[in-house]
Write an enzyme that holds these catalytic residues in place. Structure first.
Site, PDB file in Angstrom:
ATOM      1  N   ARG A   1      14.773   4.649 -45.276  1.00 20.44           N
ATOM      2  CA  ARG A   1      15.365   5.372 -44.136  1.00 20.44           C
ATOM      3  C   ARG A   1      16.304   4.487 -43.329  1.00 20.44           C
ATOM      4  O   ARG A   1      16.181   3.256 -43.373  1.00 20.44           O
ATOM      5  CB  ARG A   1      14.281   5.962 -43.234  1.00 20.44           C
ATOM      6  CG  ARG A   1      13.576   4.980 -42.345  1.00 20.44           C
ATOM      7  CD  ARG A   1      12.209   5.482 -41.942  1.00 20.44           C
ATOM      8  NE  ARG A   1      11.245   5.190 -42.968  1.00 20.44           N
ATOM      9  CZ  ARG A   1       9.938   4.941 -42.745  1.00 20.44           C
ATOM     10  NH1 ARG A   1       9.441   5.035 -41.534  1.00 20.44           N
ATOM     11  NH2 ARG A   1       9.136   4.641 -43.729  1.00 20.44           N
TER      12      ARG A   1
ATOM     13  N   CYS B   1      13.219   0.899 -21.734  1.00 24.26           N
ATOM     14  CA  CYS B   1      13.972   1.132 -22.976  1.00 24.26           C
ATOM     15  C   CYS B   1      13.925  -0.093 -23.894  1.00 24.26           C
ATOM     16  O   CYS B   1      14.151  -1.220 -23.461  1.00 24.26           O
ATOM     17  CB  CYS B   1      15.413   1.474 -22.647  1.00 24.26           C
ATOM     18  SG  CYS B   1      16.396   1.782 -24.130  1.00 24.26           S
TER      19      CYS B   1
ATOM     20  N   ARG C   1      16.235  -0.940 -42.239  1.00 26.50           N
ATOM     21  CA  ARG C   1      15.136  -1.900 -42.212  1.00 26.50           C
ATOM     22  C   ARG C   1      14.081  -1.526 -43.246  1.00 26.50           C
ATOM     23  O   ARG C   1      13.652  -2.340 -44.034  1.00 26.50           O
ATOM     24  CB  ARG C   1      14.524  -1.910 -40.806  1.00 26.50           C
ATOM     25  CG  ARG C   1      13.917  -3.215 -40.403  1.00 26.50           C
ATOM     26  CD  ARG C   1      13.604  -3.244 -38.925  1.00 26.50           C
ATOM     27  NE  ARG C   1      13.170  -1.952 -38.413  1.00 26.50           N
ATOM     28  CZ  ARG C   1      12.349  -1.799 -37.382  1.00 26.50           C
ATOM     29  NH1 ARG C   1      11.880  -2.847 -36.764  1.00 26.50           N
ATOM     30  NH2 ARG C   1      12.018  -0.611 -36.955  1.00 26.50           N
ATOM     31  N   TYR C   2      13.656  -0.282 -43.240  1.00 21.17           N
ATOM     32  CA  TYR C   2      12.769   0.210 -44.298  1.00 21.17           C
ATOM     33  C   TYR C   2      13.673   0.683 -45.433  1.00 21.17           C
ATOM     34  O   TYR C   2      14.736   1.257 -45.185  1.00 21.17           O
ATOM     35  CB  TYR C   2      11.975   1.434 -43.832  1.00 21.17           C
ATOM     36  CG  TYR C   2      11.071   1.190 -42.652  1.00 21.17           C
ATOM     37  CD1 TYR C   2       9.750   0.810 -42.837  1.00 21.17           C
ATOM     38  CD2 TYR C   2      11.536   1.384 -41.355  1.00 21.17           C
ATOM     39  CE1 TYR C   2       8.914   0.622 -41.748  1.00 21.17           C
ATOM     40  CE2 TYR C   2      10.706   1.189 -40.269  1.00 21.17           C
ATOM     41  CZ  TYR C   2       9.397   0.816 -40.472  1.00 21.17           C
ATOM     42  OH  TYR C   2       8.573   0.629 -39.407  1.00 21.17           O
TER      43      TYR C   2
ATOM     44  N   CYS D   1      22.716   7.878 -22.220  1.00 27.00           N
ATOM     45  CA  CYS D   1      21.544   8.747 -22.041  1.00 27.00           C
ATOM     46  C   CYS D   1      21.708   9.471 -20.705  1.00 27.00           C
ATOM     47  O   CYS D   1      22.455   9.016 -19.835  1.00 27.00           O
ATOM     48  CB  CYS D   1      20.261   7.931 -21.995  1.00 27.00           C
ATOM     49  SG  CYS D   1      20.044   6.867 -23.424  1.00 27.00           S
TER      50      CYS D   1
ATOM     51  N   ARG E   1      16.021  -0.681 -26.222  1.00 25.84           N
ATOM     52  CA  ARG E   1      17.380  -1.097 -26.624  1.00 25.84           C
ATOM     53  C   ARG E   1      18.231  -1.420 -25.396  1.00 25.84           C
ATOM     54  O   ARG E   1      19.425  -1.108 -25.330  1.00 25.84           O
ATOM     55  CB  ARG E   1      18.056  -0.020 -27.466  1.00 25.84           C
ATOM     56  CG  ARG E   1      17.339   0.238 -28.747  1.00 25.84           C
ATOM     57  CD  ARG E   1      18.162   0.856 -29.858  1.00 25.84           C
ATOM     58  NE  ARG E   1      17.266   1.077 -30.980  1.00 25.84           N
ATOM     59  CZ  ARG E   1      16.761   2.262 -31.335  1.00 25.84           C
ATOM     60  NH1 ARG E   1      17.122   3.354 -30.683  1.00 25.84           N
ATOM     61  NH2 ARG E   1      15.924   2.355 -32.353  1.00 25.84           N
TER      62      ARG E   1
ATOM     63  N   ASP F   1       7.242  -2.304 -26.947  1.00 28.09           N
ATOM     64  CA  ASP F   1       7.758  -3.450 -27.723  1.00 28.09           C
ATOM     65  C   ASP F   1       7.941  -4.688 -26.850  1.00 28.09           C
ATOM     66  O   ASP F   1       8.078  -4.593 -25.629  1.00 28.09           O
ATOM     67  CB  ASP F   1       9.104  -3.084 -28.358  1.00 28.09           C
ATOM     68  CG  ASP F   1       8.951  -1.989 -29.396  1.00 28.09           C
ATOM     69  OD1 ASP F   1       8.020  -2.083 -30.209  1.00 28.09           O
ATOM     70  OD2 ASP F   1       9.750  -1.034 -29.364  1.00 28.09           O
TER      71      ASP F   1
ATOM     72  N   LYS G   1       6.536  -0.786 -38.688  1.00 31.57           N
ATOM     73  CA  LYS G   1       5.535  -0.131 -37.841  1.00 31.57           C
ATOM     74  C   LYS G   1       4.190  -0.087 -38.560  1.00 31.57           C
ATOM     75  O   LYS G   1       4.148   0.238 -39.752  1.00 31.57           O
ATOM     76  CB  LYS G   1       6.035   1.288 -37.592  1.00 31.57           C
ATOM     77  CG  LYS G   1       5.678   1.863 -36.268  1.00 31.57           C
ATOM     78  CD  LYS G   1       6.326   3.227 -36.100  1.00 31.57           C
ATOM     79  CE  LYS G   1       7.646   3.141 -35.380  1.00 31.57           C
ATOM     80  NZ  LYS G   1       8.780   3.445 -36.210  1.00 31.57           N
TER      81      LYS G   1
ATOM     82  N   CYS H   1      15.856   4.766 -18.962  1.00 29.16           N
ATOM     83  CA  CYS H   1      14.434   4.479 -18.779  1.00 29.16           C
ATOM     84  C   CYS H   1      14.275   2.969 -18.670  1.00 29.16           C
ATOM     85  O   CYS H   1      14.745   2.239 -19.540  1.00 29.16           O
ATOM     86  CB  CYS H   1      13.641   4.997 -19.973  1.00 29.16           C
ATOM     87  SG  CYS H   1      14.153   6.643 -20.504  1.00 29.16           S
TER      88      CYS H   1
ATOM     89  N   ASP I   1       5.318  -1.676 -33.466  1.00 31.65           N
ATOM     90  CA  ASP I   1       6.432  -2.122 -34.293  1.00 31.65           C
ATOM     91  C   ASP I   1       6.374  -3.639 -34.310  1.00 31.65           C
ATOM     92  O   ASP I   1       6.525  -4.277 -33.261  1.00 31.65           O
ATOM     93  CB  ASP I   1       7.753  -1.631 -33.672  1.00 31.65           C
ATOM     94  CG  ASP I   1       8.613  -0.942 -34.694  1.00 31.65           C
ATOM     95  OD1 ASP I   1       8.619  -1.406 -35.844  1.00 31.65           O
ATOM     96  OD2 ASP I   1       9.284   0.042 -34.327  1.00 31.65           O
TER      97      ASP I   1
END
Ligand code: SF4
Length: 348
Positions: free
Chosen positions: A94, A110, A90-91, A103, A112, A271, A315, A107, A308
């Site tokens: 990176r 989350c 996206r950037y 995981c 995602r 988010d 961000k 959480c 974000d």
């Protein structure tokens, strides 16, 4: 849900027993959408008296299905910036490389949820090879971020091979590992894992502590082992309603992290992901927390409050600017106590 009571028998007939059983239908919907999982260790941190910060992060909630209609499963457009499976670019400088969608603990906030906890969604060997080929052939990429799910749910052998291959790419200057294992399963920070990242040093490790109660003696020992590897350790947390959305909790968290040798890096605005609206805190609350901390905790303990931007905008800091007006020779600033500071010749 019954597994919870088997894992920690003292929950039976405790003050939280009835509250947990009241979530039965939320547990059923979690089984279909975003799974429930917790480690015995993380469960041992949860209060027997009230639905406190640990429970709020792990207990399925019916509010997860009650989002406003505009909420998206992927508001940061990670999937549409995916040139090869399992890699978001996206950037320009990176990439985010998802090594696993598993995981130790799932959480509820989350970002995602659309794929984390689905075992069949993790990249396979071919996808890992395609991701490495992509990074090799894009010389503008300076940093690879191993993410997920939790990359540490992969074996040390897989991690070592991926990190080693990345280290051999001449244009990469940084390999970063994002993991919540020191928080949810500090036992995963084994001597052999630490030896591996020491040998592959430097790598940057980014942990994800959200509340001071997560910095138990066991977690602190794991952080101590990580620190001995000589690698940089940062922490990112998410501002979560009812978990850490006040200055005192943020103060304790960030001071405890600094004391443990971990630099608080980012405080994320939650988010706009489908299924997490009930965790989101007003921007004004976040800005006010930052104002209350500035000047009252050591500078290295201050995380940067960031959001974000939806649609893959990237961000940006959510900043209450201390620069009020003007420019040299007449700039005006406000200090951490709200006092205005004028150029020396103009003091009122
Ligand atoms: S550890 Fe990270 S990726 Fe896994 S459920 Fe929690 S927030 Fe999501």
């Amino acid at each position: 849900m019954e597994d919870l009571f088997a894992l920690r028998p003292e929950l039976q007939n405790s003050p939280v027993d009835r509250l947990i059983r009241g979530r039965a239908s939320a547990f059923e919907s979690a089984a279909l959408n975003f799974r429930f999982a917790v480690t015995p260790y993380y469960l041992s941190l949860a209060s027997l008296e009230t639905i406190g910060p640990i429970w709020k992060q792990i207990l399925p909630d019916e509010k997860e299905a009650a989002d406003p209609l505009f909420q998206q499963p992927d508001p940061l457009a990670e999937e549409s910036h995916m040139p090869v499976p399992g890699l978001t670019h996206r950037y320009p400088d990176r990439v985010l490389w998802y090594l696993s969608h598993n995981c130790a603990v799932y959480c509820r906030f989350c970002m995602r949820k659309r794929k984390v906890s689905r075992e069949d969604s993790a990249p396979n060997v071919e996808a890992r090879k395609a991701a490495l080929d992509y990074i090799r052939s894009h010389t503008e990429i300076q940093e690879a971020i191993l993410s997920g799910g939790d990359p540490l749910s992969q074996s040390d052998a897989v991690l070592a091979s991926c990190i080693q291959e990345l280290k051999e790419i001449p244009h990469l200057v940084s390999v970063r590992i994002h993991t919540r294992m020191p928080v949810t399963c500090p036992q995963r920070i084994t001597d052999s894992f630490c030896q591996m990242i020491q040998e592959l040093s430097p790598v940057t490790l980014v942990t994800h502590f959200n509340h001071p109660v997560e910095l138990s003696d066991t977690a602190l020992e794991a952080l101590g082992r990580l620190r001995k590897t000589g690698n940089l350790i940062l922490n990112q947390s998410v501002l979560l309603a009812g978990v850490n959305d006040n200055a005192e909790t943020q103060r304790s968290l960030n001071l405890a992290l600094l004391k443990a040798g971990v630099k608080p890096y980012y405080l994320h605005q939650c988010d706009e992901v489908k299924g997490v609206s009930h965790f989101r805190v007003n921007l004004e609350t976040g800005v006010n927390i930052q104002k209350e901390l500035r000047g009252r905790i050591p500078g290295p303990a201050m995380p940067l409050y960031v959001i974000d931007l939806p649609g893959g905008g990237g961000k940006v800091p959510v900043d209450s600017s201390y620069f009020v007006d003007g420019d040299y020779p007449d700039p005006v600033f406000e200090n951490f106590q709200g006092d205005l500071f004028f150029p020396l010749g103009d003091q009122p």
